[in-house]
Design an enzyme around this catalytic site. Structure first.
Site, short mmCIF file in Angstrom:
data_model
loop_
_atom_site.label_atom_id
_atom_site.label_comp_id
_atom_site.label_asym_id
_atom_site.label_seq_id
_atom_site.Cartn_x
_atom_site.Cartn_y
_atom_site.Cartn_z
N THR A 98 9.19 -8.99 11.43
CA THR A 98 9.27 -9.05 9.99
C THR A 98 9.74 -7.74 9.40
O THR A 98 9.46 -6.69 9.94
CB THR A 98 7.85 -9.36 9.44
N GLY B 224 4.03 -7.54 10.15
CA GLY B 224 3.51 -7.65 11.49
C GLY B 224 2.49 -8.74 11.74
O GLY B 224 1.32 -8.46 11.95
N GLY B 225 2.92 -10.03 11.73
CA GLY B 225 2.04 -11.12 12.12
C GLY B 225 0.71 -11.11 11.39
O GLY B 225 0.64 -10.87 10.19
#
Length: 542
Positions: free
Chosen positions: A358, A440-441
């Site tokens: 991302t 980040g997730g």
């Protein structure tokens, strides 16, 4: 206001300016700044930066991504959700027929059966149509220039590119576009994207529509039909209509320390950050010494509680059995807070609700417009599928669906999956304070909470809060700690039962943030910005 020192090792100092763009890739930040200098506003700058970073950090995002944004237009907040939906063919039976009755354990994370309709280009068009100032072709001109003339690959981007090579090189179109010399490029190597340049010019001329209803859409659909994909031209056209009617979604908010945190409502996980702060309001967090074991422990436990509910209840809002208001109910969050034991780590089940790779970037201008923007492929380069001749790397966001028919996030035709990417915005008494995000997730809401608590409670300036050591809860009792976390804290958290793990995740690790804080009148005092050293990023201003 802040303590302007930085108690953590860093090579960066905060940037002060009246116009600022902060991104995880320097060329993108400079492109946004260039648009501001040519008379554009912060929305124009954000779109320009997003288009450039789609070229220069392709391991994290591209044409095939989704995006979300929160924008302060000078008077009020706007929330935009441009996440794609599933192909019409994606029923539960579709996956069971292909992968068997236990498809949830067998379906691939990559390839066509992870590809949802890309929302990124529609998001650029949606933002520009409502809030942009310069012509769309001018806004995309820096990205076209980098696609046609090329750029030198930066170090962290190259490292992620190289890690993806053995995983994705066999997927349709990937090697042709991303491994033109039979390998990932080296650091500093010149890389040109002729197919992407063609796509950008078509997108610029049509204000995005060609991607969903023109030559580009036909190429995507044709490639899907030829290589085993379910995505069709009808899916692309239907999404263009859907997002133009439903893309503006407002925000949800949570008060904390005299401020209000704003997030995009579900189908995203921003509500987890808001719920975590709502839980922390009912704990003694403010009394704990910053960076003590108590400080980190109570936040980890609150985050676990928030995630337990998010994973159980959050989905496409059309399929949810509850509302965001129920998940953020004050009394309910107070009940959840009472489950925290300061002496030991725990695992938590979802509560019984009250009835009722991302990139992130931020831009702000001297007229007071502030943009919080995020764009992502999901896992690194996404699905690994790249449309030949057009440079369109397609996301794998469909892997976020459940195949449990009882779960609200179960896959379905034209349904949006549970989404991880979340822009954020901070206000105080209805006035803008900060546009920010941490990519980040599932690190994203965790990063929002960790950086905000440092700024609002410990008075750490944005770059210091950004540079501080982070933890990342993974699952169960597993928590990963950055190497810079003090040894005594690490030992005490382990003593309380946290399983200190070493999570190997080259794309999501501890996240990477960008922060723009308003200092006063933007035309006079301007802003202060921070950019995370965990990426190649830059905060650029004038």
């Amino acid at each position: 206001m802040f303590d302007w020192t930085n108690p953590y090792p860093s090579t960066r100092t905060p940037v002060f300016a009246r116009n600022i763009v902060a991104t995880s890739q320097p060329l993108a930040a400079q492109a946004g700044l260039r648009i501001l200098q040519h008379g554009g506003n912060a929305v124009d700058a954000a779109i320009a930066a997003a288009a450039v970073i789609a070229m220069t950090e392709p391991c994290s995002n591209g044409f095939g991504s989704d995006n979300f944004a929160i924008v302060w237009d000078g008077q009020r907040l706007h929330g935009m959700n441009s996440s794609g939906f599933a192909p019409a063919a994606w029923t539960l039976d579709y996956f069971r027929r292909k992968y068997g009755p236990d498809a949830g354990h067998k379906r691939p994370a990559r390839g066509w059966d992870a590809v949802t309709v890309p929302g990124a280009v529609a998001g650029w068009a949606l933002l520009h149509g409502r809030l942009g100032l310069l012509p769309f072709e001018d806004v995309l001109s820096p990205a076209i220039e980098y696609a046609e003339r090329g750029f030198a690959v930066s170090p962290i981007t190259q490292s992620k590119w190289k890690l993806a090579e053995p995983i994705l090189k066999a997927y349709p179109g990937f090697a042709e576009h991303f491994l033109p010399r039979g390998r990932a490029p080296e650091v500093g190597e010149h890389y040109v994207l002729p197919g992407a340049a063609k796509t950008l010019r078509l997108v610029a001329r049509s204000k995005g529509e060609d991607f969903y209803r023109g030559e580009i859409a036909a190429a995507i659909a044709r490639f899907a039909a030829d290589t085993g994909g379910a995505l069709t031209a009808a899916d692309l056209a239907a999404y263009w209509d859907f997002v133009r009617a439903n893309g503006w979604v407002g925000t949800i908010s949570q008060s904390f320390a005299g401020h209000e945190l704003h997030e995009i409502p579900p189908n995203g996980q921003g509500i987890a950050a808001a719920a975590c702060l709502g839980i922390l309001k009912h704990t003694p967090l403010e009394s704990f010494e910053v960076d003590s074991a108590d400080w980190h422990h109570v936040m980890i436990e609150a985050m676990k509680l928030a995630f337990a509910d998010a994973y159980a209840y959050v989905a496409d809002p059309r399929a949810m059995s509850c509302t965001p208001a129920q998940l953020l109910d004050t009394d309910y969050l107070a009940q959840r807070a009472r489950l925290i034991d300061m002496k030991r780590a725990q695992t938590f089940a979802p509560g019984a609700l009250p009835k009722g790779g991302t990139i992130y970037l931020s831009a702000a201008d001297a007229n007071g417009m502030m943009v919080s923007f995020i764009q992502s492929n999901y896992m690194g380069f996404g699905s690994g599928v790249v449309v030949p001749g057009y440079g369109i790397s397609l996301q794998n966001r469909g892997y976020g669906f459940s195949l449990d028919p009882a779960h609200p996030n179960c896959v379905g035709p034209h349904k949006r999956p549970f989404h991880t990417i979340i822009p954020a915005f901070l206000t105080r008494d209805g006035a803008p304070v900060m546009s920010f995000g941490v990519m980040g997730g599932n690190m994203q809401p965790q990063g929002h909470v960790q950086t905000l608590t440092r700024m609002l409670l410990a008075r750490q300036q944005p770059q210091a809060a950004c540079d501080a050591p982070r933890w990342k809860w993974d699952s169960g009792l597993k928590v990963d700690l950055e190497p810079t976390m003090p040894a005594a804290v690490r030992e005490e958290l382990a003593r309380r039962g946290h399983q200190i793990a070493k999570i190997e995740d080259s794309y999501m690790d501890y996240g990477a943030g960008q922060f723009i804080w308003r200092l006063g009148d933007p035309a006079i005092e301007g802003y202060v910005a921070a950019s995370d050293a965990r990426r190649d990023g830059l905060a650029a201003g004038y």
